[in-house]
Scaffold this motif. Structure first.
Motif, PDB file in Angstrom:
ATOM      1  N   GLU A 151       0.835  -1.207   0.000  1.00 15.56           N
ATOM      2  CA  GLU A 151       0.000   0.000   0.000  1.00 15.56           C
ATOM      3  C   GLU A 151       0.868   1.254   0.000  1.00 15.56           C
ATOM      4  O   GLU A 151       0.587   2.226  -0.714  1.00 15.56           O
ATOM      5  CB  GLU A 151      -0.920  -0.008   1.220  1.00 15.56           C
ATOM      6  CG  GLU A 151      -1.800   1.234   1.379  1.00 15.56           C
ATOM      7  CD  GLU A 151      -2.823   1.376   0.274  1.00 15.56           C
ATOM      8  OE1 GLU A 151      -3.414   2.474   0.171  1.00 15.56           O
ATOM      9  OE2 GLU A 151      -3.037   0.416  -0.490  1.00 15.56           O
ATOM     10  N   SER A 206      -4.681  10.923  -1.801  1.00 20.44           N
ATOM     11  CA  SER A 206      -4.057  10.134  -0.741  1.00 20.44           C
ATOM     12  C   SER A 206      -3.626  10.980   0.459  1.00 20.44           C
ATOM     13  O   SER A 206      -3.318  10.433   1.519  1.00 20.44           O
ATOM     14  CB  SER A 206      -2.837   9.375  -1.291  1.00 20.44           C
ATOM     15  OG  SER A 206      -1.754  10.269  -1.558  1.00 20.44           O
ATOM     16  N   VAL A 257       0.935   4.188  -2.918  1.00 20.39           N
ATOM     17  CA  VAL A 257       0.737   5.616  -2.637  1.00 20.39           C
ATOM     18  C   VAL A 257       1.930   6.420  -3.130  1.00 20.39           C
ATOM     19  O   VAL A 257       1.772   7.486  -3.738  1.00 20.39           O
ATOM     20  CB  VAL A 257       0.504   5.845  -1.131  1.00 20.39           C
ATOM     21  CG1 VAL A 257       0.538   7.332  -0.800  1.00 20.39           C
ATOM     22  CG2 VAL A 257      -0.823   5.248  -0.703  1.00 20.39           C
ATOM     23  N   GLU A 286       1.738   6.779  -6.892  1.00 19.61           N
ATOM     24  CA  GLU A 286       0.686   7.699  -7.324  1.00 19.61           C
ATOM     25  C   GLU A 286       1.044   9.151  -7.005  1.00 19.61           C
ATOM     26  O   GLU A 286       0.752  10.055  -7.803  1.00 19.61           O
ATOM     27  CB  GLU A 286      -0.636   7.298  -6.678  1.00 19.61           C
ATOM     28  CG  GLU A 286      -1.177   5.986  -7.245  1.00 19.61           C
ATOM     29  CD  GLU A 286      -2.406   5.475  -6.516  1.00 19.61           C
ATOM     30  OE1 GLU A 286      -3.040   4.547  -7.044  1.00 19.61           O
ATOM     31  OE2 GLU A 286      -2.722   6.000  -5.423  1.00 19.61           O
ATOM     32  N   ARG A 287       1.699   9.372  -5.881  1.00 20.88           N
ATOM     33  CA  ARG A 287       2.133  10.737  -5.567  1.00 20.88           C
ATOM     34  C   ARG A 287       3.235  11.178  -6.527  1.00 20.88           C
ATOM     35  O   ARG A 287       3.284  12.345  -6.907  1.00 20.88           O
ATOM     36  CB  ARG A 287       2.618  10.807  -4.115  1.00 20.88           C
ATOM     37  CG  ARG A 287       1.484  10.685  -3.105  1.00 20.88           C
ATOM     38  CD  ARG A 287       1.953  10.916  -1.684  1.00 20.88           C
ATOM     39  NE  ARG A 287       0.845  10.871  -0.740  1.00 20.88           N
ATOM     40  CZ  ARG A 287       0.925  11.139   0.551  1.00 20.88           C
ATOM     41  NH1 ARG A 287       2.110  11.481   1.072  1.00 20.88           N
ATOM     42  NH2 ARG A 287      -0.134  11.074   1.340  1.00 20.88           N
ATOM     43  N   ARG A 317      -5.372  10.105  -7.892  1.00 21.06           N
ATOM     44  CA  ARG A 317      -5.372   9.252  -6.697  1.00 21.06           C
ATOM     45  C   ARG A 317      -4.243   9.661  -5.747  1.00 21.06           C
ATOM     46  O   ARG A 317      -4.397   9.581  -4.520  1.00 21.06           O
ATOM     47  CB  ARG A 317      -5.247   7.782  -7.087  1.00 21.06           C
ATOM     48  CG  ARG A 317      -6.533   7.176  -7.645  1.00 21.06           C
ATOM     49  CD  ARG A 317      -6.483   5.659  -7.621  1.00 21.06           C
ATOM     50  NE  ARG A 317      -5.461   5.136  -8.509  1.00 21.06           N
ATOM     51  CZ  ARG A 317      -5.667   4.793  -9.777  1.00 21.06           C
ATOM     52  NH1 ARG A 317      -6.887   4.923 -10.302  1.00 21.06           N
ATOM     53  NH2 ARG A 317      -4.699   4.318 -10.529  1.00 21.06           N
TER      54      ARG A 317
END
Length: 216
Positions: free
Chosen positions: A26, A119, A30, A33-34, A115
């Motif tokens: 996970e 987050s 994240v 995606e960042r 996304r």
């Protein structure tokens, strides 16, 4: 028959290892995606633009700082707010966001980047137009900044032309073109007009600087 309990590294159970692996996966997702929402990536793609993130009121600068620290270009447009009274003493005005609950983010507006924006703590949603994030040009963001620095959005401005109950059109900002009704004023015609804008199919209350409104 005696059953043996599995113990992994440093006595961690199989269930514990699976949980740690899930947490690691996970975290990697994240981070990816960042990175997709990063300024570095945005500067290499011609389709990049500013998008609008809705955040919890009062958390605009917190989210902005967190995104900047993560390498994402984020911007909260600031202006001078109202003077405050405390214990019968008048407190000087301080900087406050022009758009309450709004943060602008410069990125490649694809699903991975959006996304990544979502987050962050205190981010509620992205303002969408159909299936795509609403885009705002760099020229428009620069105009917001220049007007804010010039004092056009300051709380102390007064309007005698617009009153409670009037129908007004939003002439600038992220909701330009919307026609809304003035629900209230900050105080006796000073400051912001309180309006309700329908976003995501539900009404949302905003404080709107008078410089962004014209009577219909």
């Amino acid at each position: 028959m005696m059953q043996h309990k599995f113990e992994g590294i440093s006595g961690v159970s199989l269930k514990g290892l699976m949980k740690l692996d899930k947490i690691a996966q996970e975290a990697a997702r994240v981070a990816h995606e960042r990175e997709s929402a990063s300024k570095q990536r945005a500067l290499t793609v011609s389709d990049s633009a500013w998008v609008i993130a809705r955040v919890e009121y009062g958390r605009e600068k917190v989210v902005e700082n967190a995104m900047i620290e993560a390498g994402i270009e984020a911007c909260v447009i600031m202006r001078m707010g109202p003077e405050r009274k405390r214990h019968r003493r008048r407190m000087p005005a301080t900087k406050t966001p022009v758009f309450n609950g709004i943060l602008f983010v410069f990125c490649v507006p694809d699903n991975h980047a959006l996304r990544g924006i979502l987050s962050f703590d205190h981010v509620k949603s992205i303002v969408m137009g159909g299936d795509h994030a609403v885009k705002i040009s760099s020229e428009t963001i620069n105009e917001f900044k220049e007007l804010a620095e010039a004092g056009a959005y300051d709380y102390g401005r007064r309007s005698d032309a617009i009153k409670k109950g009037d129908k007004v059109r939003i002439t600038s900002g992220p909701f330009v073109g919307f026609e809304v009704e003035v629900d209230a004023f900050g105080e006796a015609g000073h400051g912001d007009a309180v309006v309700t804008i329908v976003i995501f199919g539900k009404p949302t209350v905003f404080n709107m600087p008078l410089a962004m409104l014209e009577k219909v």
